[in-house]
Design a protein around this motif. Sequence first.
Motif, PDB file in Angstrom:
ATOM      1  N   UNK A  54       7.685 -24.860 -14.764  1.00 21.17           N
ATOM      2  CA  UNK A  54       7.863 -23.500 -15.266  1.00 21.17           C
ATOM      3  C   UNK A  54       8.056 -22.605 -14.056  1.00 21.17           C
ATOM      4  N   UNK A  55       9.244 -22.680 -13.488  1.00 21.01           N
ATOM      5  CA  UNK A  55       9.513 -21.912 -12.270  1.00 21.01           C
ATOM      6  C   UNK A  55      10.944 -21.372 -12.289  1.00 21.01           C
ATOM      7  N   UNK A  56      11.282 -20.716 -13.386  1.00 22.32           N
ATOM      8  CA  UNK A  56      12.576 -20.070 -13.512  1.00 22.32           C
ATOM      9  C   UNK A  56      13.744 -21.040 -13.433  1.00 22.32           C
ATOM     10  N   UNK A  57      14.883 -20.553 -12.989  1.00 21.72           N
ATOM     11  CA  UNK A  57      16.077 -21.391 -12.907  1.00 21.72           C
ATOM     12  C   UNK A  57      15.902 -22.607 -11.994  1.00 21.72           C
ATOM     13  N   UNK A  58      14.997 -22.520 -11.048  1.00 24.15           N
ATOM     14  CA  UNK A  58      14.734 -23.645 -10.149  1.00 24.15           C
ATOM     15  C   UNK A  58      14.255 -24.859 -10.928  1.00 24.15           C
ATOM     16  N   UNK A  59      13.511 -24.630 -12.001  1.00 23.62           N
ATOM     17  CA  UNK A  59      12.992 -25.738 -12.815  1.00 23.62           C
ATOM     18  C   UNK A  59      14.127 -26.567 -13.390  1.00 23.62           C
ATOM     19  N   UNK A  60      15.187 -25.918 -13.821  1.00 23.97           N
ATOM     20  CA  UNK A  60      16.316 -26.629 -14.415  1.00 23.97           C
ATOM     21  C   UNK A  60      16.943 -27.596 -13.423  1.00 23.97           C
ATOM     22  N   UNK A  61      17.121 -27.148 -12.193  1.00 27.30           N
ATOM     23  CA  UNK A  61      17.714 -27.993 -11.157  1.00 27.30           C
ATOM     24  C   UNK A  61      16.749 -29.116 -10.771  1.00 27.30           C
ATOM     25  N   UNK A  62      15.461 -28.792 -10.665  1.00 22.91           N
ATOM     26  CA  UNK A  62      14.460 -29.814 -10.345  1.00 22.91           C
ATOM     27  C   UNK A  62      14.428 -30.912 -11.408  1.00 22.91           C
ATOM     28  N   UNK A  63      14.467 -30.523 -12.665  1.00 23.07           N
ATOM     29  CA  UNK A  63      14.461 -31.517 -13.751  1.00 23.07           C
ATOM     30  C   UNK A  63      15.658 -32.458 -13.604  1.00 23.07           C
ATOM     31  N   UNK A  64      16.826 -31.901 -13.354  1.00 25.85           N
ATOM     32  CA  UNK A  64      18.022 -32.735 -13.197  1.00 25.85           C
ATOM     33  C   UNK A  64      17.862 -33.704 -12.027  1.00 25.85           C
ATOM     34  N   UNK A  65      17.410 -33.208 -10.895  1.00 25.44           N
ATOM     35  CA  UNK A  65      17.272 -34.063  -9.713  1.00 25.44           C
ATOM     36  C   UNK A  65      16.166 -35.104  -9.887  1.00 25.44           C
ATOM     37  N   UNK A  66      15.055 -34.727 -10.478  1.00 25.81           N
ATOM     38  CA  UNK A  66      13.948 -35.670 -10.670  1.00 25.81           C
ATOM     39  C   UNK A  66      14.304 -36.766 -11.672  1.00 25.81           C
ATOM     40  N   UNK A  67      14.928 -36.394 -12.776  1.00 25.58           N
ATOM     41  CA  UNK A  67      15.269 -37.418 -13.784  1.00 25.58           C
ATOM     42  C   UNK A  67      16.357 -38.365 -13.263  1.00 25.58           C
ATOM     43  N   UNK A  68      17.209 -37.853 -12.425  1.00 29.10           N
ATOM     44  CA  UNK A  68      18.264 -38.701 -11.853  1.00 29.10           C
ATOM     45  C   UNK A  68      17.690 -39.832 -11.010  1.00 29.10           C
ATOM     46  N   UNK A  69      16.516 -39.616 -10.417  1.00 22.39           N
ATOM     47  CA  UNK A  69      15.906 -40.653  -9.580  1.00 22.39           C
ATOM     48  C   UNK A  69      14.731 -41.349 -10.275  1.00 22.39           C
ATOM     49  N   UNK A  70      14.642 -41.186 -11.606  1.00 14.07           N
ATOM     50  CA  UNK A  70      13.693 -41.972 -12.380  1.00 14.07           C
ATOM     51  C   UNK A  70      12.377 -41.323 -12.750  1.00 14.07           C
ATOM     52  N   UNK A  72      10.032 -38.459 -14.893  1.00 15.61           N
ATOM     53  CA  UNK A  72      10.046 -37.750 -16.178  1.00 15.61           C
ATOM     54  C   UNK A  72       9.684 -36.300 -15.892  1.00 15.61           C
ATOM     55  N   UNK A  73      10.550 -35.387 -16.326  1.00 15.62           N
ATOM     56  CA  UNK A  73      10.337 -33.968 -16.027  1.00 15.62           C
ATOM     57  C   UNK A  73      10.877 -33.107 -17.158  1.00 15.62           C
ATOM     58  N   UNK A  74      10.156 -32.028 -17.439  1.00 15.49           N
ATOM     59  CA  UNK A  74      10.531 -31.085 -18.491  1.00 15.49           C
ATOM     60  C   UNK A  74      10.506 -29.667 -17.940  1.00 15.49           C
ATOM     61  N   UNK A  75      11.510 -28.873 -18.298  1.00 14.08           N
ATOM     62  CA  UNK A  75      11.516 -27.448 -17.985  1.00 14.08           C
ATOM     63  C   UNK A  75      11.017 -26.731 -19.231  1.00 14.08           C
ATOM     64  N   UNK A  76       9.773 -26.252 -19.197  1.00 16.13           N
ATOM     65  CA  UNK A  76       9.184 -25.604 -20.371  1.00 16.13           C
ATOM     66  C   UNK A  76       9.131 -24.080 -20.249  1.00 16.13           C
ATOM     67  N   UNK A  77       9.806 -23.549 -19.249  1.00 11.36           N
ATOM     68  CA  UNK A  77       9.980 -22.100 -19.147  1.00 11.36           C
ATOM     69  C   UNK A  77       8.717 -21.296 -19.358  1.00 11.36           C
ATOM     70  N   UNK A  78       8.755 -20.401 -20.320  1.00 11.12           N
ATOM     71  CA  UNK A  78       7.651 -19.475 -20.582  1.00 11.12           C
ATOM     72  C   UNK A  78       6.660 -20.006 -21.621  1.00 11.12           C
ATOM     73  N   UNK A  79       6.636 -21.302 -21.851  1.00 12.28           N
ATOM     74  CA  UNK A  79       5.764 -21.861 -22.887  1.00 12.28           C
ATOM     75  C   UNK A  79       4.300 -21.474 -22.701  1.00 12.28           C
ATOM     76  N   UNK A  80       3.767 -21.593 -21.502  1.00 11.23           N
ATOM     77  CA  UNK A  80       2.345 -21.293 -21.266  1.00 11.23           C
ATOM     78  C   UNK A  80       2.048 -19.825 -21.527  1.00 11.23           C
ATOM     79  N   UNK A  81       2.964 -18.942 -21.102  1.00  9.72           N
ATOM     80  CA  UNK A  81       2.769 -17.516 -21.349  1.00  9.72           C
ATOM     81  C   UNK A  81       2.853 -17.227 -22.849  1.00  9.72           C
ATOM     82  N   UNK A  82       3.802 -17.833 -23.527  1.00  9.57           N
ATOM     83  CA  UNK A  82       3.969 -17.642 -24.962  1.00  9.57           C
ATOM     84  C   UNK A  82       2.700 -18.069 -25.704  1.00  9.57           C
ATOM     85  N   UNK A  83       2.161 -19.215 -25.354  1.00  8.96           N
ATOM     86  CA  UNK A  83       0.929 -19.720 -25.975  1.00  8.96           C
ATOM     87  C   UNK A  83      -0.234 -18.755 -25.752  1.00  8.96           C
TER      88      UNK A  83
END
Length: 103
Positions: A54-70, A72-83
């Motif tokens: 949950x680190x803004x647009x950086x999370x999206x790129x991190x998820x792509x790079x992490x999943x590419x090398x095996x 498991x990663x999720x970009x959950x954005x503002x989920x914690x704040x919403x909860x």
Amino acid sequence: MGCKEAFDSYKFNIFDTAKELKYEFVPNKHCFSEYDNILARLKGYDKDFIHILMCGPTANVLVADLTEIGFRALDLGHLAKNYDWQKKGIDINANVVKFTLPD
């Protein structure tokens, strides 16, 4: 992963029931400037670990790079704040501008 200031402000943490939590904190603003350092830290975890980012647009790129090398990663954005806001009874729709401000 998110910024420490955001997690410090939550009364209700959606992840409190997790079996195990490991927090990695990133800058509240301009997180991408630390991208290489953040990615290196996350690559240090076992590949069975699920990264929740949950680190803004950086999370999206991190998820792509992490999943590419095996990883498991999720970009959950503002989920914690919403909860947290839902549990506190704060109307997210009435506070949409405040809701989307940087944590």
